[in-house]
Design a protein around this motif. Sequence first.
Motif, short mmCIF file in Angstrom:
data_model
loop_
_atom_site.label_atom_id
_atom_site.label_comp_id
_atom_site.label_asym_id
_atom_site.label_seq_id
_atom_site.Cartn_x
_atom_site.Cartn_y
_atom_site.Cartn_z
N TYR A 165 0.53 -0.86 -0.20
CA TYR A 165 0.22 -0.36 0.14
C TYR A 165 0.92 1.28 -0.18
O TYR A 165 0.19 2.27 -0.86
CB TYR A 165 -0.61 -0.40 0.98
N GLY A 166 1.75 1.45 0.61
CA GLY A 166 2.36 2.68 0.50
C GLY A 166 3.55 3.37 1.47
O GLY A 166 4.77 2.21 1.70
N ARG A 167 4.07 4.39 1.02
CA ARG A 167 4.49 5.35 1.62
C ARG A 167 4.55 5.38 2.64
O ARG A 167 5.76 5.45 3.68
CB ARG A 167 4.48 6.46 0.14
N ARG A 168 4.07 5.77 3.35
CA ARG A 168 4.45 6.50 4.90
C ARG A 168 4.15 5.01 5.42
O ARG A 168 5.11 4.83 6.40
CB ARG A 168 2.92 7.42 5.12
N ALA A 169 3.53 3.48 5.22
CA ALA A 169 3.95 2.87 6.16
C ALA A 169 5.41 2.32 5.70
O ALA A 169 5.87 1.66 6.77
CB ALA A 169 2.58 1.45 5.18
N ASP A 170 5.82 1.96 4.45
CA ASP A 170 7.08 1.97 3.75
C ASP A 170 8.30 2.48 4.79
O ASP A 170 8.74 1.81 5.15
CB ASP A 170 6.57 1.94 2.54
N ALA A 171 7.78 3.63 4.54
CA ALA A 171 8.79 4.47 5.77
C ALA A 171 9.08 4.34 7.58
O ALA A 171 9.98 4.27 7.39
CB ALA A 171 8.95 6.34 5.60
N LEU A 172 7.89 4.08 7.26
CA LEU A 172 7.92 4.28 9.10
C LEU A 172 8.48 2.26 9.50
O LEU A 172 9.35 2.32 10.06
CB LEU A 172 6.06 3.81 9.10
N LEU A 173 8.62 1.73 8.29
CA LEU A 173 8.96 0.40 8.18
C LEU A 173 10.49 0.47 8.36
O LEU A 173 11.51 -0.19 9.23
CB LEU A 173 8.47 -0.55 7.44
N ALA A 174 11.01 0.85 7.66
CA ALA A 174 12.31 1.71 7.15
C ALA A 174 12.87 1.75 8.25
O ALA A 174 13.76 1.40 8.36
CB ALA A 174 12.23 2.43 5.94
N ARG A 211 8.22 -7.03 3.36
CA ARG A 211 7.94 -5.55 1.87
C ARG A 211 8.73 -6.23 0.91
O ARG A 211 8.62 -6.01 -0.26
CB ARG A 211 8.06 -5.26 3.08
N GLY A 212 9.91 -6.60 0.97
CA GLY A 212 10.65 -6.79 -0.30
C GLY A 212 9.79 -7.96 -1.37
O GLY A 212 9.96 -7.41 -2.47
N GLU A 213 9.69 -9.03 -0.64
CA GLU A 213 8.95 -10.02 -1.62
C GLU A 213 7.99 -9.70 -2.29
O GLU A 213 7.65 -9.99 -3.09
CB GLU A 213 8.80 -11.05 -0.90
#
Lengths: 253, 486
Positions: free
Chosen positions: A73-82, A129-131
Amino acid sequence: MTRRSWSLRTRVAAAILLAFVGIAGGAAVMGTEAVGAVGITLSGTRTAVWLAALTVLTALPIGLIVGAMAGWYGRRADALLARAVEVTSTLPIIIFAGVVASWTAGGTLVSLGVCLGLLRAVELARVVRGEIHRLACQDFVLAARALGASSSRTLLRHVLPHCLRPVAVNVSLTAAYAIGIEAMTSFVGLREPSAWVSWGTALSPAQPSPAGAALLAGIALVTVTWALCTVAESSVESSDPLRPDLRMASRRG
Amino acid sequence: MRHALRRVLWIGPTLVLMSALLFAFLSHGKHHPTQGRAPLPRFFQPDPVSVRQTTQALTARIAAGGPDADAAARRLEKIGGAALPHVLPELDALPPNQRARVALALTPIAYRIGLGSREELKHPETAVLFWNRFWQDRSIDFRPGVAKRAVRRIAQRASEGRRDDVIGLDTYALAELIAALPNIRAQEHVEQMARVTPLLAHITGQPWTIKPDASLDEARSLRLVWRQWWREHRLDYVALDGPERVLAMLTETEFGRWAENAVYARLGANSRGQSVLDVLASRAPLTLALAWLAILFGYAGAFLAAMAVAANARVDRYFSPGALMVVALPCAVFAGGAAHATESLRFCVGLLVMTLATSALLLRYQRLSLRNELAQDAARTRRAFGHSELSVARLSSRNASSALLSLLGRDMPTLLSLAFVVEHALSLDGLGSVTIEAVRVGDTTWLMAVGLGIMAFAALLQITSDLALARLDPRLRDAGEEAVQQ
């Protein structure tokens, strides 16, 4: 379609794991007193299996959900996970586990299992996420979208099932990690020895334990960790298209 | 490079945030720094209490004359001259009997500053008269500028008159006296300490003084002691107004105290009362040597072993399960067998154990990465030109080693944790034994220092490994530059 069979080593490792789970279940049902070398090892087995299960049960749902959200889904969740990955990867684990193990309120083994699970959930989410990123541009996903499948349906029915193999590998490593960390904190005496029986306590020279307990606990610890790592490694290798025997098999058709 | 610089700049704010999270986590246990002191909130103090509020509350209790009036009088005596600007102007507003009680409670302060006779201060009426007269004559002295001038004069040169000027202000001059403790760089600063500390000792009743011929190190530690004492007791003597009060909402907390000690007091004191920075400086070299050498040998071992197993399937068949077995072994336990050897031998055993564990862990990644590289066209071409398998593996290793480099920053905290356990098992005098002891007793100050140190170190290492990766693989460098431009 190539038949991907497990090697003898992997089968032995899987059998060992099943045997340990059986022993732990038996010890829990019949009630084992931590007396004598065998009793301590059996109780330690129960602790190890229980902690591994607790850690995996905490890490798995959180890791899957967060990883899927971040990857799909997304950028924010992605950034948070990073950020979460950066933070947890720089956390000195011995301090983390030691502090959690020293908490006394409300079942210390449960707190340790849940906290280790939360820590590993971040790693699992990173893998998922990577997968998902890798799978998102595959033809079958584009085909599902072209046929009108909604975003969530595509994720749940077509993408997530393909992530299960790396997740399974990560789960094996998570279990090995939890057992290893618990043994380490018990070995250096970072928790109350009376809180629970552990292989790490039996191995510690600072704790009095019956003759042979250290040897049995050491063998049990090495065997379980080896078996978990072997199963994980075999899962990786069996999915590796560059594996020599699979290349030969594919050439044979 | 711009990307790396931006990440380096972000380390500071990230560490501030992480320190708050780490503090919340570490102080959650049964041991936390509030033990033995008045409890403070952890992160936010909505109503910081300074000398003004304390004095008003104590005066009210003394005036009421209840059972706790004696305790309040003792506390007021301890606060001393700093309480006078808040008590004496209000004295006339009290009913006569309450006024008398308060005036009598202030008597010990008058003795300490060397004013008034026993006869004069013994009777309630004369005591009230004394304090009224005192405030009429001396209220002009209880101003920050006057205190600052008096302290500056005694710090420059000692004399009876200058000493009496400061003693006359009593605890009202404490803030200026603490500020007059110089940063010790030369013997003249020790002499200044020797002029100021007897006054501090007289006013506060603490025994910490120094002679003019003391060493610089002694003076530095004494300065640290006084500053530490002042941080803990400052609000007993200082009134908070305006921005100072807002700031105190953050600093008068457990976290604020820790941060203040970390910045001004050499990272604070551990549970044994030693300076955390000094203990870190004396013990970190061994742990870092162990970790760095383990990284060096471990990476070299994994690099070479991966080449060997990639070049020869038979070696792979036996070597890889062996590496897994090493990963599974609780190496530190076996290292414990050498606990009674000489220190250099114990260090070598520790290094061997850590190198083996690091190599075995990294070999798994390097082996898979090298196998991918060996299936690329470049490797096939080399084979076609007649290179041996070992030579092809050697030439492909450079591209494959990106996996190892990317793990450098990520593995450092784990490696340091392993170093702590190995040090504990081998009784080596590194950070390990102190950290494990700190976890046992809940020494938040030490754990914060070690935790944040490891985090900063890992973050820097991660940036370094990313830069090295970009240098190794031009595709990554180009991708990074594109990301920065976007």
